[in-house]
Scaffold this active site. Structure first.
Site, PDB file in Angstrom:
ATOM      1  CD  GLN A  10      -2.905  -0.933   2.541  1.00  0.00           C
ATOM      2  OE1 GLN A  10      -3.674  -0.080   2.424  1.00  0.00           O
ATOM      3  NE2 GLN A  10      -2.673  -1.835   3.482  1.00  0.00           N
ATOM      4  CG  ASP A  31      14.105 -13.494  -1.428  1.00  0.00           C
ATOM      5  OD1 ASP A  31      13.196 -12.956  -0.446  1.00  0.00           O
ATOM      6  OD2 ASP A  31      14.495 -14.541  -1.637  1.00  0.00           O
ATOM      7  CG  LEU A  32      12.755  -7.701   2.182  1.00  0.00           C
ATOM      8  CD1 LEU A  32      12.549  -7.179   0.622  1.00  0.00           C
ATOM      9  CD2 LEU A  32      12.106  -6.838   3.094  1.00  0.00           C
ATOM     10  CE1 TYR A  56       5.773 -14.269   6.689  1.00  0.00           C
ATOM     11  CE2 TYR A  56       4.623 -13.275   8.575  1.00  0.00           C
ATOM     12  CZ  TYR A  56       5.003 -14.542   7.480  1.00  0.00           C
ATOM     13  OH  TYR A  56       4.129 -15.499   7.815  1.00  0.00           O
ATOM     14  CB  THR A  57       2.098  -7.406   6.571  1.00  0.00           C
ATOM     15  OG1 THR A  57       1.602  -7.828   5.510  1.00  0.00           O
ATOM     16  CG2 THR A  57       2.840  -6.186   6.608  1.00  0.00           C
ATOM     17  CG  ASP A  97      -0.198  -0.784  16.278  1.00  0.00           C
ATOM     18  OD1 ASP A  97      -0.157  -0.936  15.022  1.00  0.00           O
ATOM     19  OD2 ASP A  97      -0.940  -1.335  17.054  1.00  0.00           O
ATOM     20  CE1 TYR A 120       4.314  -7.143  11.104  1.00  0.00           C
ATOM     21  CE2 TYR A 120       2.749  -6.621  12.898  1.00  0.00           C
ATOM     22  CZ  TYR A 120       3.181  -6.542  11.713  1.00  0.00           C
ATOM     23  OH  TYR A 120       3.239  -5.337  10.867  1.00  0.00           O
ATOM     24  CE  LYS A 124       7.484  -3.958  11.123  1.00  0.00           C
ATOM     25  NZ  LYS A 124       7.878  -3.562   9.570  1.00  0.00           N
ATOM     26  CD1 TRP A 145      -4.536  -0.454  13.621  1.00  0.00           C
ATOM     27  CD2 TRP A 145      -6.680   0.440  14.173  1.00  0.00           C
ATOM     28  NE1 TRP A 145      -5.105  -1.027  15.003  1.00  0.00           N
ATOM     29  CE2 TRP A 145      -6.337  -0.365  15.103  1.00  0.00           C
ATOM     30  CE3 TRP A 145      -7.783   1.120  13.973  1.00  0.00           C
ATOM     31  CZ2 TRP A 145      -7.267  -0.295  16.313  1.00  0.00           C
ATOM     32  CZ3 TRP A 145      -8.734   1.147  14.865  1.00  0.00           C
ATOM     33  CH2 TRP A 145      -8.384   0.656  16.247  1.00  0.00           C
TER      34      TRP A 145
END
Length: 282
Positions: A10, A31-32, A56-57, A97, A120, A124, A145
């Site tokens: 996004q 490539d991460l 990576y979400t 967050d 996750y 992060k 969000w």
């Protein structure tokens, strides 16, 4: 030239609108899961700045794929930051967050104690620590969000559900700041400019939409603005079980981005723009 990791997320899509001259690296070019390759890409391109919009979400899937999540969200940003430090250029990294446990009701400040609830968030946080440890010029933007007219997000999900449902049960005890990808992209570009002018401004910043709102009330606003007659029924998060735990309190204290010349966005205005882009405004 600004180098951006990601082409299709996004924020990357919005960055391309605002900085078409930037170079965007998709998975085919960077490539991460291979941190060294990411660093080499930076050293080869020799950009004036780097923005990492890739991540990576998959919050729930991360509980099963801890290693790959930690590599993509942790070690890869660290390698990028080290390469940027070698070139002495700004590195802007987007975080979340989810590095906090969501306890209490007060907004979390950038220096608040981190305590991720799941894989996750832990991945992060590893990335944040690696970026800071690289010793370069960096800005970590923690946000929450994310929504836009493209990709997978809450706004598009609610609109899709409204096509076949006139009543939805939505969590009302998770509170945070919905943030438009367009606003995040603009903030990233402003952070680059600020760091180039004042490297001493490096650090961790919070950037999220205002005012804070629950998921249920955010959904109500989506339906109201889009003219969708959907009845939203509040439920506690305890009734919506997921493999990955979400912080109940995602409020972020966003007073410090002013040091980068960034102001906190109003998600109401951003939501109007996104719904207009989707062609569903009243």
């Amino acid at each position: 030239m600004i180098l951006v990791f990601s082409k299709t997320c996004q924020v990357a899509v919005e960055l391309a609108k605002r900085a078409p001259e930037a170079q965007f690296l998709g998975r085919d070019a960077a490539d991460l899961s291979d941190p060294d390759a990411c660093a080499k890409a930076i050293l080869a391109a020799r950009p004036t700045a780097v923005i990492n919009a890739a991540a990576y979400t998959a919050v729930d899937k991360a509980e099963e794929e801890k290693e790959i999540a930690s590599c993509i969200n942790g070690r890869a940003p660290g390698a990028m930051a080290e390469a940027c430090a070698t070139l002495n250029i700004p590195f802007v990294h987007i975080s979340t967050d989810y590095v906090f446990d969501g306890a209490g009701q007060a907004p979390f400040s950038p220096d608040a104690t981190t305590a991720p609830l799941g894989a996750y968030g832990r991945s992060k946080l590893v990335g944040e620590q690696a970026v800071a440890a690289a010793g370069g010029i960096f800005a970590i933007l923690r946000t929450s969000w994310v929504f836009s007219a493209h990709g997978r997000n809450c706004v598009k999900t609610m609109l899709c559900l409204s096509e076949t449902r006139d009543r939805l049960t939505i969590v009302n005890d998770q509170v945070g700041g919905p943030t438009a990808a367009a606003s995040i992209a603009a903030a990233c570009l402003q952070a680059v400019v600020a760091l180039q002018a004042r490297p001493e401004a490096k650090g961790i910043y919070h950037f999220a939409g205002s005012p804070d709102v629950s998921w249920a009330d955010f959904a109500r606003e989506i339906f109201a603005v889009s003219g969708r007659p959907v009845d939203v029924v509040d439920i506690p998060s305890s009734e919506f079980s997921t493999p990955g735990k979400r912080p109940v309190n995602s409020r972020l204290d966003c007073t410090n981005p002013s040091a980068l010349g960034i102001t906190q966005p109003d998600w109401h205005a951003d939501l109007d723009e996104v719904l207009t882009d989707l062609g569903v405004s009243k």
